[in-house]
Design a protein around this motif. Structure first.
Motif, PDB file in Angstrom:
ATOM      1  N   LEU A 171      31.876  36.525  44.016  1.00  0.00           N
ATOM      2  CA  LEU A 171      31.953  35.927  42.684  1.00  0.00           C
ATOM      3  C   LEU A 171      33.385  35.577  42.289  1.00  0.00           C
ATOM      4  O   LEU A 171      33.630  34.564  41.622  1.00  0.00           O
ATOM      5  CB  LEU A 171      31.344  36.879  41.648  1.00  0.00           C
ATOM      6  CG  LEU A 171      29.832  37.110  41.741  1.00  0.00           C
ATOM      7  CD1 LEU A 171      29.404  38.200  40.768  1.00  0.00           C
ATOM      8  CD2 LEU A 171      29.068  35.824  41.456  1.00  0.00           C
ATOM      9  N   LEU A 172      34.337  36.410  42.699  1.00  0.00           N
ATOM     10  CA  LEU A 172      35.732  36.223  42.289  1.00  0.00           C
ATOM     11  C   LEU A 172      36.551  35.424  43.294  1.00  0.00           C
ATOM     12  O   LEU A 172      37.765  35.282  43.121  1.00  0.00           O
ATOM     13  CB  LEU A 172      36.391  37.595  42.079  1.00  0.00           C
ATOM     14  CG  LEU A 172      35.779  38.474  40.987  1.00  0.00           C
ATOM     15  CD1 LEU A 172      36.460  39.835  40.961  1.00  0.00           C
ATOM     16  CD2 LEU A 172      35.890  37.799  39.623  1.00  0.00           C
ATOM     17  N   ALA A 173      35.903  34.908  44.349  1.00  0.00           N
ATOM     18  CA  ALA A 173      36.634  34.175  45.388  1.00  0.00           C
ATOM     19  C   ALA A 173      37.479  33.032  44.832  1.00  0.00           C
ATOM     20  O   ALA A 173      38.654  32.891  45.203  1.00  0.00           O
ATOM     21  CB  ALA A 173      35.653  33.668  46.444  1.00  0.00           C
ATOM     22  N   PRO A 174      36.946  32.191  43.920  1.00  0.00           N
ATOM     23  CA  PRO A 174      37.792  31.094  43.397  1.00  0.00           C
ATOM     24  C   PRO A 174      38.990  31.592  42.592  1.00  0.00           C
ATOM     25  O   PRO A 174      40.004  30.894  42.516  1.00  0.00           O
ATOM     26  CB  PRO A 174      36.820  30.310  42.508  1.00  0.00           C
ATOM     27  CG  PRO A 174      35.456  30.678  42.993  1.00  0.00           C
ATOM     28  CD  PRO A 174      35.571  32.096  43.428  1.00  0.00           C
ATOM     29  N   LEU A 175      38.871  32.776  41.973  1.00  0.00           N
ATOM     30  CA  LEU A 175      39.995  33.318  41.211  1.00  0.00           C
ATOM     31  C   LEU A 175      41.021  33.988  42.124  1.00  0.00           C
ATOM     32  O   LEU A 175      42.233  33.858  41.909  1.00  0.00           O
ATOM     33  CB  LEU A 175      39.488  34.325  40.171  1.00  0.00           C
ATOM     34  CG  LEU A 175      38.538  33.775  39.093  1.00  0.00           C
ATOM     35  CD1 LEU A 175      38.055  34.900  38.193  1.00  0.00           C
ATOM     36  CD2 LEU A 175      39.238  32.697  38.269  1.00  0.00           C
ATOM     37  N   LEU A 176      40.534  34.704  43.139  1.00  0.00           N
ATOM     38  CA  LEU A 176      41.443  35.382  44.060  1.00  0.00           C
ATOM     39  C   LEU A 176      42.148  34.399  44.986  1.00  0.00           C
ATOM     40  O   LEU A 176      43.317  34.614  45.354  1.00  0.00           O
ATOM     41  CB  LEU A 176      40.660  36.416  44.887  1.00  0.00           C
ATOM     42  CG  LEU A 176      40.013  37.567  44.110  1.00  0.00           C
ATOM     43  CD1 LEU A 176      39.141  38.410  45.040  1.00  0.00           C
ATOM     44  CD2 LEU A 176      41.078  38.431  43.455  1.00  0.00           C
ATOM     45  N   GLY A 228      38.955  33.032  53.838  1.00  0.00           N
ATOM     46  CA  GLY A 228      37.743  32.683  54.578  1.00  0.00           C
ATOM     47  C   GLY A 228      36.649  33.723  54.409  1.00  0.00           C
ATOM     48  O   GLY A 228      35.473  33.377  54.256  1.00  0.00           O
ATOM     49  N   ILE A 229      37.037  35.012  54.419  1.00  0.00           N
ATOM     50  CA  ILE A 229      36.043  36.079  54.251  1.00  0.00           C
ATOM     51  C   ILE A 229      35.452  36.034  52.847  1.00  0.00           C
ATOM     52  O   ILE A 229      34.244  36.210  52.654  1.00  0.00           O
ATOM     53  CB  ILE A 229      36.686  37.441  54.541  1.00  0.00           C
ATOM     54  CG1 ILE A 229      37.007  37.553  56.039  1.00  0.00           C
ATOM     55  CG2 ILE A 229      35.774  38.583  54.105  1.00  0.00           C
ATOM     56  CD1 ILE A 229      37.750  38.818  56.407  1.00  0.00           C
ATOM     57  N   ALA A 230      36.304  35.794  51.831  1.00  0.00           N
ATOM     58  CA  ALA A 230      35.822  35.755  50.447  1.00  0.00           C
ATOM     59  C   ALA A 230      34.839  34.605  50.239  1.00  0.00           C
ATOM     60  O   ALA A 230      33.762  34.789  49.663  1.00  0.00           O
ATOM     61  CB  ALA A 230      37.008  35.633  49.494  1.00  0.00           C
TER      62      ALA A 230
END
Length: 261
Positions: A11-16, A51-53
């Motif tokens: 869920l937080l991939a775009p923020l991280l 890539g993992i996120a």
């Protein structure tokens, strides 16, 4: 807990990681911790952690959607066979056995290769190979429940067969279906990763299987490219299987009675 962390990462991939996981973030083959990349970079300088996120989003989405589709198909056919019985039951079971005679992974490869690799074809292929066990379990539950007193009472009251199936029998057969949904999600994630590892994943989406596949030829000099995505798959699949086993134990009336004081 582990599954919640994976969900939070997805869920937080775009923020991280605000940029695209396909963008070059540093020098190629940077080890973990160098150039500001926690898990290192791949052969093109892309951030393995990013890539993992983003791969978590793809794997969880494929697992969830394909499981929902396979559950819907399996419940519909299993309920039809179990409630009507007779010729309908025989026909549905022969149809189910036809799909089970072909190894699920081989059938998934054939379907994705025929319809060209894309997220839609992958989800459809995984759903097609996953529904037969669901149909068998639902059929067995319906066969055991259709002779119960509450079903006979509903028939005497003049309720329609569809209403009896949806409101009387199906709610009492939900326990094994919920357990199967958890286990099927884990299997779907493994199938999607395997397809991506073989080059049959969606070329426009980053996935864990793709990361492992891209690092297999350089495993000796850049072990982190394959190891960290492999750990992500292992943790996610293990967590889903443990949840499935826990649900099975919690919903098994015999175990509940045995554990009661």
């Amino acid at each position: 807990m582990a599954l919640l962390l994976v969900l939070a990462l997805a869920l937080l991939a775009p923020l991280l990681f605000p940029g695209s996981p396909w963008d070059m973030a540093g020098a190629p083959f940077s080890p973990p911790g160098e150039d500001g990349m926690l898990l290192g970079s791949d052969s093109l300088g892309r951030d393995v952690a990013a890539g993992i996120a983003y791969g978590a989003r793809v794997s969880l989405m494929v697992g969830a959607v394909s499981t929902i589709v396979s559950i819907l198909i399996g419940v519909a056919l299993g309920a039809l066979a179990g409630y009507l019985g007779g010729v309908v039951d025989d026909a549905v079971m022969r149809f189910t056995e036809f799909f089970q005679t072909i190894p699920s992974f081989v059938l998934a490869i054939l379907l994705v290769a025929i319809f060209t690799p894309s997220i839609t074809s992958i989800v459809a292929a995984i759903a097609i190979v996953s529904w037969p066990p669901v149909a068998r379990v639902v059929r067995a539950e319906f066969l055991s429940l259709r002779g119960r007193e509450f079903v006979q009472a509903a028939e005497v009251l003049g309720k329609r067969p569809l209403s009896i199936v949806l409101t009387d029998i199906l709610p009492n057969a939900l326990s094994p279906i919920i357990v199967l949904a958890s286990l099927n999600t884990a299997s779907a994630i493994l199938l999607e990763s395997s397809l991506s590892f073989l080059g049959l994943g969606d070329p426009n989406l980053m996935s864990w299987g793709f990361l492992i596949g891209s690092g297999r030829s350089v495993i000796r000099i850049a072990w982190w490219m394959s190891v960290f995505p492999g750990i992500a798959i292992f943790i996610t699949v293990l967590a889903l299987n443990l949840i499935g086993e826990g649900l099975s134990d919690a919903m098994n009336p015999r175990l509940r009675k045995r554990g009661a004081p």
